[in-house]
Design a protein around this motif. Structure first.
Motif, mmCIF file in Angstrom:
data_model
loop_
_atom_site.group_PDB
_atom_site.id
_atom_site.type_symbol
_atom_site.label_atom_id
_atom_site.label_comp_id
_atom_site.label_asym_id
_atom_site.label_seq_id
_atom_site.Cartn_x
_atom_site.Cartn_y
_atom_site.Cartn_z
ATOM 1 N N CYS B 103 12.247 4.077 -4.639
ATOM 2 C CA CYS B 103 13.042 2.847 -5.292
ATOM 3 C C CYS B 103 12.102 1.741 -5.495
ATOM 4 O O CYS B 103 12.565 0.880 -4.860
ATOM 5 C CB CYS B 103 14.654 3.436 -4.491
ATOM 6 S SG CYS B 103 16.040 2.501 -5.863
ATOM 7 N N GLY B 105 14.737 0.090 -8.241
ATOM 8 C CA GLY B 105 15.594 -0.468 -8.674
ATOM 9 C C GLY B 105 15.900 -2.596 -7.591
ATOM 10 O O GLY B 105 15.236 -2.077 -7.069
ATOM 11 N N CYS B 108 16.251 -2.641 -4.018
ATOM 12 C CA CYS B 108 14.795 -2.595 -3.474
ATOM 13 C C CYS B 108 14.177 -3.478 -3.828
ATOM 14 O O CYS B 108 13.458 -4.039 -2.533
ATOM 15 C CB CYS B 108 14.498 -0.428 -3.856
ATOM 16 S SG CYS B 108 16.079 0.091 -2.705
ATOM 17 N N CYS B 144 16.566 2.861 -8.650
ATOM 18 C CA CYS B 144 18.149 3.313 -7.697
ATOM 19 C C CYS B 144 18.375 4.935 -8.196
ATOM 20 O O CYS B 144 18.558 5.530 -8.804
ATOM 21 C CB CYS B 144 19.117 2.787 -8.638
ATOM 22 S SG CYS B 144 19.986 2.795 -7.862
ATOM 23 N N VAL B 145 18.195 5.363 -6.541
ATOM 24 C CA VAL B 145 18.154 6.270 -5.857
ATOM 25 C C VAL B 145 20.056 6.703 -6.126
ATOM 26 O O VAL B 145 21.045 7.684 -5.184
ATOM 27 C CB VAL B 145 17.654 6.949 -5.116
ATOM 28 C CG1 VAL B 145 16.143 6.925 -5.589
ATOM 29 C CG2 VAL B 145 18.086 6.532 -3.875
ATOM 30 N N ALA B 147 21.269 4.513 -3.223
ATOM 31 C CA ALA B 147 21.562 4.276 -1.612
ATOM 32 C C ALA B 147 21.059 3.132 -1.639
ATOM 33 O O ALA B 147 20.100 2.615 -0.507
ATOM 34 C CB ALA B 147 20.530 5.301 -1.006
ATOM 35 N N CYS B 148 21.500 1.422 -2.372
ATOM 36 C CA CYS B 148 20.992 0.828 -2.270
ATOM 37 C C CYS B 148 21.139 -0.052 -0.832
ATOM 38 O O CYS B 148 20.763 -0.514 -0.270
ATOM 39 C CB CYS B 148 21.859 -0.448 -3.297
ATOM 40 S SG CYS B 148 21.663 0.337 -5.171
HETATM 41 S S1 FES Z 1 17.553 0.344 -6.109
HETATM 42 FE FE1 FES Z 1 17.001 1.594 -4.665
HETATM 43 S S2 FES Z 1 18.420 3.001 -3.839
HETATM 44 FE FE2 FES Z 1 19.829 1.449 -5.441
#
Ligand code: FES
Ligand SMILES: Cc1cc2nc3c(=O)[nH]c(=O)nc-3n(C[C@H](O)[C@H](O)[C@H](O)COP(=O)(O)O)c2cc1C
Ligand code: SF4
Lengths: 597, 178
Positions: B103, B105, B108, B144-145, B147-148
């Motif tokens: 991830c 996102g 992460c 983004c899965v 689970a931030c």
């Molecule tokens: S940014 Fe990685 S799970 Fe939301």
């Protein structure tokens, strides 16, 4: 129906599943059985309770004792001590970070205390896979009320009075949108739900769909009644398989109970919903692109007008709202728009759900009244910055938003105030950053994202964002010049004005906001070739402290670039021109003699 | 891309049936369950769903599958290819048996996802978007899965690993010994 003496709510939100709540449930059920308590104790798996950081977590009712970070091995104690003997298992309670006090109830934990739950009213409280549980907490009453005792105009009037504004980012008044669409006459109209959740650091809509899918179905049916539509689609991103599964299960149950389909509540209103999956394109969150995607085309935006209220999906009048927007509707119908409007601040009524993450102690899902300050969110709810480091900024609004520095932490969070700071409310991503985050690199990160996701239909976005990204790459590689900053600002202005859709129009925001508050960091990268957060690797200088170096040679062995030289038992040194700044030497050195600047 | 759609009808089906009878039967059964007709606009509404299913079954979307979908939904190959190339979820190249997705996102990213990606790259000797020569692992990044709170997050197939450190990368890889 069986009456249980105790119910145990076990969080099965996305994060808790990753933290292993399924094996906790299995262990719990096993222990309950081993103690012969199956008929007395019910285990309910719920949607996200919010404090994902300390999952898996559970609540034992009726007392409401809250256990956190539970493991399968703990279940024997929970059953034998708590359920059999009535003694609370203290080691599983939440401990306050500041004074080590053990807190027994969820409501006592500061993280939950300051929240106000309207959207997430059922998340973490009911089993999202059973329609009976939703109905037991008053679910589908709002739909019944609307269909049997209100006209479509009255429904729209309530939503207008509530002042509810779209939670998907733009904040357009929901009631107005419905009113415009209701006015159109057509043989078919559509109600759509945007569950594409594109902000790369946000999971509100996902948690809502996973934790309380019926609230969305109910709200969409109400919207259908209000605007005169009999069909709808929920557009969910493909990355959320669990949300899709729970929603489709909920749709089946609603159909079986006659809450979707023909003549709902014996009225002459008929309505049904289908799920459509996204396929990994951020731009499909944009309304016209989303409709193209449902139609089965490449999801490219088109110019507006015509607006979806006139020509939307399949050229028919269409209402599109975000998941969270819909989740407010049943509350508004049951309690009245005026009651809803009392919550919040000024023209920003109601609550907002945020996905709080980053360098903050308590990350998770929070719902707060509009008008709360960022400081309250980050410090009182979020518990401050992790590991005693300094706060640097909070990123709000994702790729269309901005970074807000310390000086503005006391700003109330509303649709009006955030834009004055160069940010937007956005859909609810709230990323807290400490001193370790390089603001130039953060700007580069978002530009890289936008550049990757630009659909390429219009030139300012396709080419402009590429040039901006090249400039930012240049700066983070230590090759930037002062003209580059001017060029960045110039391009930002041009792209913002000329791009076709919201993606391009707001793409410059992260750059503009970091330039506004953290210009000194850009200047340091350009003039001093220095990254104060030690993120931009090409600017790092690795050196060996001769006094600390024992000449063991481990670093020399670890270096993949042969950049280290020195005789055994004599201080070594690093050749800056050969060093690729991988940090391998630093990890290898047993005497912490390697420094990085 | 070569075009082989001018030949006899359902040539794609025959070919696929020979190569992958089980998978093909499954896909055909799915397509048959769709409300398809002669209205291309209505059929098009089922296109993305069909491609999703086809990719789940076959792991990717080879030319023969695209051809079959084209014939059944009465949508041209070029349009189908246009859709596949637009959406990053679809791929027309075979990928590794296990899909590793790091991830990247925002949450992460600020918690060091770049270092995790680098570690996978060096351990597997491939770049993002590539598959190892033994076809075991595919390395990708996604955003983004959801689970931030557990950032940084790595997804291997359907399993989510949270709070990943570079040191954990080799243990994660060791979980997939097939
Ligand atoms: S940014 Fe990685 S799970 Fe939301
Ligand atoms: C590039 C882009 C991406 C968007 N992504 C989303 C999204 O993921 N979810 C969402 O609800 N709205 C998203 N929007 C906003 C939608 O276009 C639309 O305004 C919104 O869904 C309307 O619902 P609302 O009024 O309830 O907010 C996006 C807009 C743009 C320009
Ligand atoms: S602004 Fe970007 S994403 Fe939007 S239409 Fe133009 S190229 Fe496509």
């Amino acid at each position: 129906m069986n009456h249980y003496r105790t119910q145990i709510l076990l969080c099965a939100g996305g994060a808790c599943i990753s933290s292993g709540c399924e094996s906790v449930r299995d262990a719990l059920l096993r222990e309950i059985k081993a103690n012969g308590l199956e008929s007395e104790i019910e285990v309910i798996t719920t949607g996200c309770m919010g404090m994902c950081e300390i999952g898996p977590m559970m609540v034992v009712s009726p007392e409401g004792i809250f256990y956190q970070k539970v493991k399968p091995e703990d279940m024997a104690d929970v059953v034998r001590e708590h359920l059999v003997k009535g003694c609370v298992v203290e080691r599983l309670l939440y401990k306050r970070a500041d004074n080590d006090e053990l807190l027994r109830f969820m409501e006592d934990i500061p993280f939950f205390k300051l929240q106000k739950k309207i959207v997430l009213r059922n998340c973490g409280k009911i089993n999202p896979e059973k329609i009976e549980e939703y109905i037991a907490v008053g679910g589908y009453e709002a739909l019944g009320k609307a269909l049997t005792s209100m006209t479509p105009e009255q429904v729209i009037e309530e939503v207008l009075t509530s002042g509810l504004r779209g939670r998907g980012g733009a904040g357009f008044p929901t009631g107005l949108k419905w009113k415009f669409t209701a006015k159109e006459s057509a043989d078919q109209k559509y109600v759509l739900c945007n569950a594409d959740e594109g902000d790369p650091g946000a999971f509100m809509d996902r948690s809502q769909l996973e934790g309380d899918p019926h609230s969305i179905i109910e709200a969409m049916a109400i919207a259908g009644y209000a605007i005169g539509a009999s069909k709808g689609y929920v557009y969910v991103r493909a990355e959320y398989p669990l949300a899709i599964q729970r929603l489709s299960n909920a749709l089946d149950q609603a159909r079986a109970k006659g809450l979707l389909g023909e003549n709902i509540f014996n009225s002459d209103f008929s309505f049904d919903l289908q799920i459509r999956m996204g396929a990994g394109a951020f731009v499909c969150g944009e309304e016209t692109a989303l409709m193209r995607s449902i139609e089965g085309y490449r999801g490219e935006p088109r110019p507006k007008p015509p607006f979806p209220a006139q020509k939307g999906l399949f050229e028919k009048p269409t209402v599109l709202n975000n998941v969270e927007t819909y989740a407010n509707i049943p509350y508004i119908i049951m309690h009245g728009g005026a009651e809803f409007a009392k919550i919040g601040s000024g023209k920003s009524t109601g609550t907002k759900v945020f996905a709080l993450a980053g360098h903050v102690n308590n990350s998770g899902l929070v719902e707060v009244p509009m008008g709360i300050t960022l400081r309250e969110i980050v410090y009182d709810i979020g518990g401050g910055i992790r590991g005693g480091k300094d706060f640097k900024a909070v990123q709000i609004g994702g790729p269309s938003g901005g970074c807000i520095p310390k000086e503005y932490l006391d700003t109330p969070v509303t649709y009006e105030t955030l834009p004055t700071l160069g940010a937007i409310m956005g859909s609810g991503g709230l990323i807290v950053m400490n001193e370790d985050a390089c603001m130039v690199d953060v700007a580069r990160y978002f530009m890289d994202f936008i550049q990757d996701e630009s659909c390429g239909k219009c030139t300012p976005c396709r080419i402009g964002t590429k040039i901006m990204l090249d400039l930012l790459n240049k700066i983070t590689h230590g090759e930037g010049t002062e003209q580059d900053l001017e060029q960045l600002e110039f391009l930002a202005g041009q792209i913002g004005k000329s791009a076709l859709c919201g993606l391009g129009q707001t793409a410059p925001n992260p750059v503009l906001s970091t330039l506004r508050y953290f210009r000194h960091e850009y200047v340091e990268h350009i003039k001093d070739k220095h990254c104060r957060s030690k993120v931009c690797r090409s600017m790092l200088r690795y050196t060996i402290d001769a006094a600390a170096c024992k000449g063991c040679g481990l670093c020399k062995k670890a270096c993949p670039a042969d950049a280290i030289s020195g005789e055994r038992k004599a201080p070594h040194s690093i050749a800056a021109d050969k060093c690729i700044r991988c940090g391998a030497c630093m990890e290898a050195c047993p005497f912490t003699a390697i420094e990085v600047k | 891309m070569s075009c082989d759609c001018c030949g006899k009808k359902e040539k794609a089906l025959e070919k696929l049936m020979k190569l992958e009878p089980k998978k093909t039967t499954e896909l055909v059964a799915f397509i048959d369950s769709l409300p398809l007709g002669n209205d291309i606009d209505a059929n098009r509404g089922c296109l993305i769903e069909t491609l999703h299913r086809a990719q789940t079954i076959f792991g990717y979307l080879p030319a023969e599958v695209q051809q079959l979908v084209s014939e059944r939904l009465k949508i041209t190959r070029s349009e189908i290819y246009g859709v596949i190339s637009f959406y990053s979820y679809f791929t027309d190249k075979p990928i590794g048996r296990h899909k590793i997705n790091v991830c990247c996102g925002t949450a992460c990213f600020v918690k060091g996802a770049t270092r995790i990606v680098d570690e996978f790259k060096s351990k597997l000797g491939i770049k993002e978007g590539e598959t190892t020569p033994d076809k075991k692992f595919f390395l990708g990044v996604l955003r983004c899965v959801g689970a931030c709170s557990l950032a940084p997050v790595v997804m291997v197939d359907d399993h989510v690993y949270g709070k990943v450190t570079p040191e954990m990368v080799s243990t994660i890889l060791a979980d997939y010994q097939d």
